[in-house]
Design a protein around this motif. Structure first.
Motif, PDB file in Angstrom:
ATOM      1  N   GLU A 121       1.003  -1.507   0.198  1.00 10.76           N
ATOM      2  CA  GLU A 121      -0.081   0.149  -0.153  1.00 10.76           C
ATOM      3  C   GLU A 121       0.734   1.245   0.231  1.00 10.76           C
ATOM      4  N   ARG A 122       0.122   2.309  -0.264  1.00 11.14           N
ATOM      5  CA  ARG A 122       0.952   3.349  -0.227  1.00 11.14           C
ATOM      6  C   ARG A 122       1.174   3.966   1.516  1.00 11.14           C
ATOM      7  N   PRO A 123       2.747   3.590   1.949  1.00  7.07           N
ATOM      8  CA  PRO A 123       2.750   4.088   2.896  1.00  7.07           C
ATOM      9  C   PRO A 123       2.068   5.662   4.075  1.00  7.07           C
ATOM     10  N   GLN A 124       1.733   5.886   5.355  1.00  7.68           N
ATOM     11  CA  GLN A 124       1.502   7.423   5.728  1.00  7.68           C
ATOM     12  C   GLN A 124       0.575   6.343   6.845  1.00  7.68           C
ATOM     13  N   LYS A 125       0.264   7.739   7.576  1.00 10.08           N
ATOM     14  CA  LYS A 125       0.565   7.253   9.091  1.00 10.08           C
ATOM     15  C   LYS A 125      -0.228   6.548   9.522  1.00 10.08           C
ATOM     16  N   GLY A 126       0.089   5.216  10.307  1.00 11.02           N
ATOM     17  CA  GLY A 126      -1.022   3.918  10.299  1.00 11.02           C
ATOM     18  C   GLY A 126      -1.150   2.721   9.347  1.00 11.02           C
ATOM     19  N   ARG A 127      -0.419   3.362   8.471  1.00 11.39           N
ATOM     20  CA  ARG A 127      -0.888   2.626   7.430  1.00 11.39           C
ATOM     21  C   ARG A 127       0.676   1.999   6.427  1.00 11.39           C
ATOM     22  N   TYR A 128       1.246   0.965   6.717  1.00  6.86           N
ATOM     23  CA  TYR A 128       2.246   0.752   6.196  1.00  6.86           C
ATOM     24  C   TYR A 128       2.318  -0.500   5.096  1.00  6.86           C
ATOM     25  N   ARG A 129       3.601  -0.712   4.698  1.00  7.31           N
ATOM     26  CA  ARG A 129       3.658  -1.984   3.745  1.00  7.31           C
ATOM     27  C   ARG A 129       4.028  -3.679   4.435  1.00  7.31           C
ATOM     28  N   GLN A 130       4.387  -3.730   6.640  1.00  7.94           N
ATOM     29  CA  GLN A 130       4.256  -5.244   6.974  1.00  7.94           C
ATOM     30  C   GLN A 130       4.411  -3.775   8.340  1.00  7.94           C
ATOM     31  N   PHE A 131       2.759  -4.534   8.695  1.00  4.24           N
ATOM     32  CA  PHE A 131       2.553  -4.584  10.014  1.00  4.24           C
ATOM     33  C   PHE A 131       1.817  -5.368  10.578  1.00  4.24           C
ATOM     34  N   HIS A 132       1.085  -5.426  11.701  1.00  3.17           N
ATOM     35  CA  HIS A 132       1.539  -6.512  12.539  1.00  3.17           C
ATOM     36  C   HIS A 132      -0.163  -6.050  13.217  1.00  3.17           C
TER      37      HIS A 132
END
Ligand code: ATP
Ligand code: MG
Length: 453
Positions: A121-132
């Motif tokens: 996804e397009r990284p931004q606050k609260g949105r990442y490419r690796q997340f948990h």
């Protein structure tokens, strides 16, 4: 390498974050709290691989969804040509494992998992490419009571984490037959406003029109708001389930709003869907989302088995925790071992191991790497470590078979200092620390004896 040319720096992959030691305690607090809440409802942990066959996700999530169309990290195994994908979510893998190992053979199962997920996804606050995510799956339960249990469990977690202002949105998207009737009307409605559809919506109009309702395009919100509501298409059984869920929530004073636009971005859902949303995170406000997926077990070749689950975004919740209160940095250790001189350095190793044998955490000053350091600099480090005690070994101590034990967190602020026979140091320190706590020597996994006043 030439002397005056620095090597290129290799940085982390875009959208994939490090959690540094300063933030790690917050993550640990989240994980421990979540784990104990889930356990208190009888959920058991399951761990599945991060990599699965690509077709697992295509089948479970749906081919015409954001995730499968454009967000998956898929690759071909160069050894054997297998099509593999880094998991973008947790439910598909858990259901695969449940079917593969026939886990519901003996009856329903309450399961939870945690771990990394990957979405391009397009990284931004609260949105990442690796997340948990932390997630739960309750497999083999039919009634609305388990839906309510999941919601109450997540509410308890917000409470235990001290998070306020997370509100609950609820909807029912009915069963397959009800969605089919709604779909026909939805297509007619959307076609009659085709000039307002963006490219993606035009593409999905006949393949997956329900997904259009989940659009993030602000220009389409008005159109979406006027669309036929699935709620108006629910039959008796779906309505009874939905009302059953609301009744339990009302009885337990859990406020919610019904959001007829809530359809969720994955195809596997039916009946109850819900999201917990915070206004403090901008556009990325959903911290927990889930619903029923009664058809999935059968879709993977198992016996028809109803199920419901949710996934929480840990990064978003940790952002909220940070916002709620900057937590005290926990102590690195209980004891900081200060020493000077060769003989003292050797004895410091012996003493540090003994104190650890007694269950306390010890940081041993590393003279060989840090330069010996004067007592004064070492004591500064001891203080900064948050330790309750400094144990000091110098030439005098070694000669007299003693150690100096200095309380670093004394309530009176007095630098209380004692000379203790070398062989009694462990007992002395343990006594001091336990004696200080009415509640006893609480030493959970990875925990320290917290000693702050
Ligand atoms: P969104 O609408 O924000 O894209 P989603 O519907 O794609 O979310 P789910 O698949 O339901 O998200 O995942 C459950 C939760 O995981 C989300 O509510 C969110 O908290 C978190 N999450 C999802 N995608 C990301 C991401 N790329 N980065 C961080 N957290 C995420
Ligand atoms: Mg998404």
């Amino acid at each position: 390498m030439s002397e005056n040319k620095k090597a290129d720096k290799i940085t982390a992959v875009k959208g994939m974050n490090d959690v540094l030691p300063a933030d790690a305690p917050l993550w640990e607090l989240f994980e421990n709290t979540a784990q104990s809440v889930l356990q208190s409802y009888g959920f058991q942990q399951i761990r599945t691989p991060i990599v699965e066959e690509t077709k697992l996700f295509a089948r479970a999530i749906g081919a015409v969804t954001d995730i499968v169309e454009k967000e998956m990290y898929s690759f071909t195994d160069s050894m054997n040509g297998d099509n593999l994908t880094l998991r973008p979510e947790g439910t598909a893998g858990v259901v695969r494992a449940v079917v593969e190992h026939n886990l519901v053979y003996e009856g329903p199962k309450r399961l939870w998992y945690k771990g990394q997920m990957f979405r391009h996804e397009r990284p931004q606050k609260g949105r990442y490419r690796q997340f948990h995510q932390f997630g739960v799956e309750a497999i083999g339960f039919t009634g609305p009571d388990i839906d309510a249990e999941l919601i109450m469990m997540s509410r308890r977690l917000w409470d235990d984490l001290g998070l306020e202002g997370i509100r609950l949105e609820l909807n029912s998207i009915g069963d397959a037959a009800e969605r089919l009737r709604h779909r026909a009307d939805l297509i007619v409605y959307l076609e009659s406003h085709s000039e307002l559809l963006d490219e993606e919506a035009k593409r999905r109009l006949h393949s997956n029109p329900l997904r259009i309702l989940d659009t993030k395009n602000p220009a389409m919100q008005e159109l979406v708001n006027g669309a036929p509501k699935l709620l108006d298409y629910l039959g008796e059984e779906s309505l009874a389930h939905f009302h059953g869920l609301q009744k339990i929530l009302n009885h337990n004073n859990i406020p919610f709003t019904i959001n007829p636009r809530l359809v969720r971005g994955l195809d596997y859902y039916n009946r109850s869907v819900f999201e917990w949303v915070s206004d403090k995170l901008g556009a990325q406000g959903t911290v927990c989302a889930g619903g029923r997926y009664d058809g999935m077990v059968e879709m993977f070749g198992g016996k028809s088995t109803p199920a419901v689950g949710f996934g929480m975004g840990v990064e978003r919740l940790v952002l909220l925790m940070k916002d709620a209160a900057e937590p005290e940095q926990p102590a690195q250790c209980d004891v900081y071992l200060v020493h000077q001189g060769e003989q003292a350095g050797l004895q410091a190793f012996v003493l540090a191991e003994r104190i650890r044998d007694a269950g306390l955490d010890v940081v041993l000053h590393c003279a060989a790497s840090n330069g010996g350091g004067s007592f004064k600099t070492q004591m500064k480090k001891a203080d900064a470590s948050g330790a309750s005690f400094a144990v000091i070994l110098g030439d005098d101590e070694v000669a007299n078979h003693v150690a100096t034990v200095k309380a670093l967190r004394d309530a009176e602020g007095a630098a209380q200092q004692s000379t203790v026979p070398f062989d009694d140091v462990v007992d002395y320190v343990v006594d001091q620390i336990i004696g200080d706590h009415d509640c006893g020597h609480d030493h959970g996994p990875g925990g320290h004896v917290h000693h702050h006043h």
